[in-house]
Design a protein around this motif. Sequence first.
Motif, PDB file in Angstrom:
ATOM      1  N   THR A 216       0.815  -1.216   0.000  1.00 54.51           N
ATOM      2  CA  THR A 216       0.000   0.000   0.000  1.00 54.51           C
ATOM      3  C   THR A 216       0.851   1.271   0.000  1.00 54.51           C
ATOM      4  OG1 THR A 216      -0.172  -0.065   2.414  1.00 54.51           O
ATOM      5  CG2 THR A 216      -1.925  -1.127   1.140  1.00 54.51           C
ATOM      6  N   SER A 217       2.106   1.158  -0.388  1.00 52.25           N
ATOM      7  CA  SER A 217       2.966   2.338  -0.464  1.00 52.25           C
ATOM      8  C   SER A 217       2.393   3.333  -1.472  1.00 52.25           C
ATOM      9  CB  SER A 217       4.380   1.941  -0.882  1.00 52.25           C
ATOM     10  OG  SER A 217       4.351   1.315  -2.149  1.00 52.25           O
ATOM     11  N   PRO A 218       2.473   4.640  -1.189  1.00 53.76           N
ATOM     12  CA  PRO A 218       1.888   5.629  -2.095  1.00 53.76           C
ATOM     13  C   PRO A 218       2.391   5.537  -3.531  1.00 53.76           C
ATOM     14  CG  PRO A 218       2.411   6.647   0.001  1.00 53.76           C
ATOM     15  CD  PRO A 218       2.974   5.262   0.050  1.00 53.76           C
ATOM     16  N   ASP A 219       3.658   5.234  -3.726  1.00 56.57           N
ATOM     17  CA  ASP A 219       4.198   5.170  -5.093  1.00 56.57           C
ATOM     18  C   ASP A 219       3.525   4.068  -5.904  1.00 56.57           C
ATOM     19  OD1 ASP A 219       5.859   7.275  -4.586  1.00 56.57           O
ATOM     20  OD2 ASP A 219       7.669   6.054  -4.296  1.00 56.57           O
ATOM     21  N   ARG A 220       3.384   2.883  -5.298  1.00 56.54           N
ATOM     22  CA  ARG A 220       2.742   1.780  -6.038  1.00 56.54           C
ATOM     23  C   ARG A 220       1.277   2.088  -6.294  1.00 56.54           C
ATOM     24  NH1 ARG A 220      -0.502  -2.688  -6.391  1.00 56.54           N
ATOM     25  NH2 ARG A 220      -1.604  -2.066  -4.498  1.00 56.54           N
ATOM     26  N   VAL A 221       0.571   2.551  -5.270  1.00 57.88           N
ATOM     27  CA  VAL A 221      -0.859   2.801  -5.431  1.00 57.88           C
ATOM     28  C   VAL A 221      -1.097   3.911  -6.442  1.00 57.88           C
ATOM     29  CG1 VAL A 221      -2.950   3.546  -4.255  1.00 57.88           C
ATOM     30  CG2 VAL A 221      -1.410   1.929  -3.131  1.00 57.88           C
ATOM     31  N   ARG A 222      -0.271   4.946  -6.412  1.00 62.09           N
ATOM     32  CA  ARG A 222      -0.426   6.041  -7.369  1.00 62.09           C
ATOM     33  C   ARG A 222      -0.245   5.531  -8.798  1.00 62.09           C
ATOM     34  NH1 ARG A 222       3.447   8.763  -5.705  1.00 62.09           N
ATOM     35  NH2 ARG A 222       2.298   9.851  -4.077  1.00 62.09           N
ATOM     36  N   ALA A 223       0.807   4.759  -9.018  1.00 67.03           N
ATOM     37  CA  ALA A 223       1.078   4.243 -10.368  1.00 67.03           C
ATOM     38  C   ALA A 223      -0.042   3.319 -10.842  1.00 67.03           C
ATOM     39  CB  ALA A 223       2.420   3.511 -10.383  1.00 67.03           C
ATOM     40  N   GLU A 224      -0.533   2.457  -9.954  1.00 69.55           N
ATOM     41  CA  GLU A 224      -1.593   1.523 -10.335  1.00 69.55           C
ATOM     42  C   GLU A 224      -2.926   2.239 -10.554  1.00 69.55           C
ATOM     43  OE1 GLU A 224      -1.305  -2.312 -10.746  1.00 69.55           O
ATOM     44  OE2 GLU A 224       0.236  -0.931 -11.472  1.00 69.55           O
ATOM     45  N   THR A 225      -3.202   3.253  -9.756  1.00 74.20           N
ATOM     46  CA  THR A 225      -4.433   4.023  -9.958  1.00 74.20           C
ATOM     47  C   THR A 225      -4.416   4.701 -11.322  1.00 74.20           C
ATOM     48  OG1 THR A 225      -4.604   4.415  -7.569  1.00 74.20           O
ATOM     49  CG2 THR A 225      -5.889   5.858  -9.017  1.00 74.20           C
ATOM     50  N   VAL A 246      -4.873   3.051   0.845  1.00 71.65           N
ATOM     51  CA  VAL A 246      -5.076   3.059  -0.608  1.00 71.65           C
ATOM     52  C   VAL A 246      -6.017   4.196  -0.995  1.00 71.65           C
ATOM     53  CG1 VAL A 246      -5.945   1.736  -2.575  1.00 71.65           C
ATOM     54  CG2 VAL A 246      -4.667   0.575  -0.772  1.00 71.65           C
ATOM     55  N   THR A 247      -7.083   4.360  -0.226  1.00 77.30           N
ATOM     56  CA  THR A 247      -8.056   5.410  -0.528  1.00 77.30           C
ATOM     57  C   THR A 247      -7.405   6.791  -0.498  1.00 77.30           C
ATOM     58  OG1 THR A 247      -9.823   4.074   0.443  1.00 77.30           O
ATOM     59  CG2 THR A 247     -10.276   6.415   0.134  1.00 77.30           C
ATOM     60  N   ALA A 248      -6.579   7.054   0.504  1.00 74.22           N
ATOM     61  CA  ALA A 248      -5.946   8.366   0.628  1.00 74.22           C
ATOM     62  C   ALA A 248      -5.105   8.692  -0.604  1.00 74.22           C
ATOM     63  CB  ALA A 248      -5.093   8.413   1.888  1.00 74.22           C
ATOM     64  N   THR A 249      -4.354   7.717  -1.105  1.00 79.54           N
ATOM     65  CA  THR A 249      -3.541   7.954  -2.304  1.00 79.54           C
ATOM     66  C   THR A 249      -4.428   8.124  -3.534  1.00 79.54           C
ATOM     67  OG1 THR A 249      -1.705   6.680  -1.366  1.00 79.54           O
ATOM     68  CG2 THR A 249      -1.691   7.031  -3.745  1.00 79.54           C
ATOM     69  N   ALA A 250      -5.479   7.297  -3.642  1.00 81.30           N
ATOM     70  CA  ALA A 250      -6.380   7.399  -4.790  1.00 81.30           C
ATOM     71  C   ALA A 250      -7.059   8.770  -4.839  1.00 81.30           C
ATOM     72  CB  ALA A 250      -7.428   6.295  -4.732  1.00 81.30           C
ATOM     73  N   VAL A 251      -7.433   9.304  -3.690  1.00 83.35           N
ATOM     74  CA  VAL A 251      -8.059  10.627  -3.644  1.00 83.35           C
ATOM     75  C   VAL A 251      -7.115  11.680  -4.223  1.00 83.35           C
ATOM     76  CG1 VAL A 251      -8.758  12.472  -2.061  1.00 83.35           C
ATOM     77  CG2 VAL A 251      -9.658  10.154  -1.754  1.00 83.35           C
ATOM     78  N   ARG A 252      -5.839  11.574  -3.924  1.00 81.18           N
ATOM     79  CA  ARG A 252      -4.865  12.540  -4.453  1.00 81.18           C
ATOM     80  C   ARG A 252      -4.757  12.443  -5.977  1.00 81.18           C
ATOM     81  NH1 ARG A 252      -2.324  10.998   0.574  1.00 81.18           N
ATOM     82  NH2 ARG A 252      -2.089  12.840   1.901  1.00 81.18           N
ATOM     83  N   VAL A 253      -4.792  11.218  -6.490  1.00 82.23           N
ATOM     84  CA  VAL A 253      -4.736  11.042  -7.945  1.00 82.23           C
ATOM     85  C   VAL A 253      -5.995  11.596  -8.598  1.00 82.23           C
ATOM     86  CG1 VAL A 253      -4.625   9.347  -9.819  1.00 82.23           C
ATOM     87  CG2 VAL A 253      -3.209   9.039  -7.764  1.00 82.23           C
ATOM     88  N   LEU A 254      -7.147  11.272  -8.033  1.00 84.06           N
ATOM     89  CA  LEU A 254      -8.417  11.700  -8.627  1.00 84.06           C
ATOM     90  C   LEU A 254      -8.587  13.219  -8.590  1.00 84.06           C
ATOM     91  CD1 LEU A 254     -10.856   8.972  -7.240  1.00 84.06           C
ATOM     92  CD2 LEU A 254      -9.849   9.127  -9.519  1.00 84.06           C
ATOM     93  N   ALA A 255      -7.952  13.878  -7.620  1.00 83.66           N
ATOM     94  CA  ALA A 255      -8.101  15.334  -7.498  1.00 83.66           C
ATOM     95  C   ALA A 255      -7.582  16.072  -8.725  1.00 83.66           C
ATOM     96  CB  ALA A 255      -7.381  15.815  -6.241  1.00 83.66           C
ATOM     97  N   PHE A 266     -12.914   1.164   1.333  1.00 88.01           N
ATOM     98  CA  PHE A 266     -13.131   0.339   2.528  1.00 88.01           C
ATOM     99  C   PHE A 266     -12.316   0.971   3.651  1.00 88.01           C
ATOM    100  CE2 PHE A 266     -13.680  -3.024   5.410  1.00 88.01           C
ATOM    101  CZ  PHE A 266     -14.623  -3.908   4.909  1.00 88.01           C
ATOM    102  N   ASP A 267     -12.957   1.225   4.782  1.00 89.94           N
ATOM    103  CA  ASP A 267     -12.436   1.951   5.950  1.00 89.94           C
ATOM    104  C   ASP A 267     -12.744   3.434   5.795  1.00 89.94           C
ATOM    105  OD1 ASP A 267     -11.247  -0.335   7.023  1.00 89.94           O
ATOM    106  OD2 ASP A 267      -9.270   0.143   6.201  1.00 89.94           O
ATOM    107  N   ASP A 268     -13.200   4.013   6.879  1.00 91.66           N
ATOM    108  CA  ASP A 268     -13.362   5.459   6.897  1.00 91.66           C
ATOM    109  C   ASP A 268     -11.986   6.083   7.108  1.00 91.66           C
ATOM    110  OD1 ASP A 268     -14.680   7.839   6.729  1.00 91.66           O
ATOM    111  OD2 ASP A 268     -15.920   7.551   8.506  1.00 91.66           O
ATOM    112  N   LEU A 269     -11.863   7.355   6.805  1.00 91.83           N
ATOM    113  CA  LEU A 269     -10.605   8.058   7.025  1.00 91.83           C
ATOM    114  C   LEU A 269     -10.884   9.478   7.470  1.00 91.83           C
ATOM    115  CD1 LEU A 269      -8.888   8.879   3.611  1.00 91.83           C
ATOM    116  CD2 LEU A 269     -11.092   7.772   3.722  1.00 91.83           C
ATOM    117  N   GLU A 270      -9.955  10.009   8.229  1.00 89.63           N
ATOM    118  CA  GLU A 270     -10.127  11.336   8.798  1.00 89.63           C
ATOM    119  C   GLU A 270     -10.293  12.384   7.705  1.00 89.63           C
ATOM    120  OE1 GLU A 270      -8.066  14.056  12.321  1.00 89.63           O
ATOM    121  OE2 GLU A 270      -6.978  12.374  11.424  1.00 89.63           O
ATOM    122  N   LEU A 271     -11.233  13.310   7.905  1.00 86.25           N
ATOM    123  CA  LEU A 271     -11.538  14.422   7.004  1.00 86.25           C
ATOM    124  C   LEU A 271     -12.195  13.976   5.694  1.00 86.25           C
ATOM    125  CD1 LEU A 271      -8.327  16.632   7.431  1.00 86.25           C
ATOM    126  CD2 LEU A 271     -10.416  16.615   8.811  1.00 86.25           C
TER     127      LEU A 271
END
Length: 333
Positions: A216-225, A246-255, A266-271
């Motif tokens: 779930t490292s940001p680099d892998r998730v970002r590239a896969e997203t 994973v969700t936190a990194t995906a949100v950054r890509v989608l932005a 899956f899982d809630d996250l702060e903010l």
Amino acid sequence: MKDVAARAGVGLKTVSRVVNGEPGVTAETEHRVQEAITALGFRRNDSARVLRKGRTASIGLVLEDLADPFYAPLNRAVEEVARDHGALLINGSSAEDPARERELVLALCARRVDGLVVVPAGDDHRYLEPETAAGLATVFVDRPGGLTAADTVLSDNFGGAREGVAHLIAHGHRRIGFIGDQPRIHTATERLRGYRAAMAAAGLPVDESWVSLGPTSPDRVRAETERILTGRPSPVTALFTGNNRVTATAVRVLARFPRPVALVGFDDLELADLLTPAVTVIAQDAAQLGRTAADLLFRRLEGDDSAPQRVELPTRLIVRGSGELRPAPGTAL
């Protein structure tokens, strides 16, 4: 204790009763003993108490990562239950490394904790059997232990993922990507199974290029997203992400992605509720996981010798906006 007894004008047995919270002492006498304890700086010798009673009044908690926000309420809930039972909690992180998990668990056993709550990193826990045979109580939480019988407390990972993906399908999506954790982890495989079940129930095929499991490292998730979102000839129109990291990194890509993509995590996250759009999630109750596991542990410590239990707690869909985005015109098919 002799000094306390002399100062308070009572016998040693009375001091022992006060220190150990036993009945049979008047309020006035207890007050005198407590004043003497405070004045003399008396501290109970827990090492001697352990030798006498055979219990350390401590339990161990082994998590994947103490820094992960998901585990904070779980940790706190276990600590509160332990405190209610007069026990101290000692915890540590396995860093998702089976060897480190085993090293940490056995170190806690060497310190003679009365019981363990473990989020498993490995899939073979037979190394614990000599300890459990000697009376150590163990409860696995969040994931089942491997090749050994013990109480287990889980969330409904399969059902939650199936509900989240079905929610995306209900909002018009037919090409849905899945990005999850490493395939050896029980929660990751169960959530992937729920994703596939929802797609199959809707009669939708799954292109394997839409699925990605791994660290779930940001680099892998970002590239896969980015890969899944731009795949040809049919890029996905929605994502289901397998955990909060994973969700936190995906949100950054989608932005910064040029077209709207629906997202359920899956899982809630702060903010998550303050983002635009706010993030729709499948929430699990981490505090209830911890509380249930700790309650089971102390029931065992109090003598419950019934067959090991497997408790599965429900998840909850929280609708906020990101999971309700419909496919852009011309992209749904």
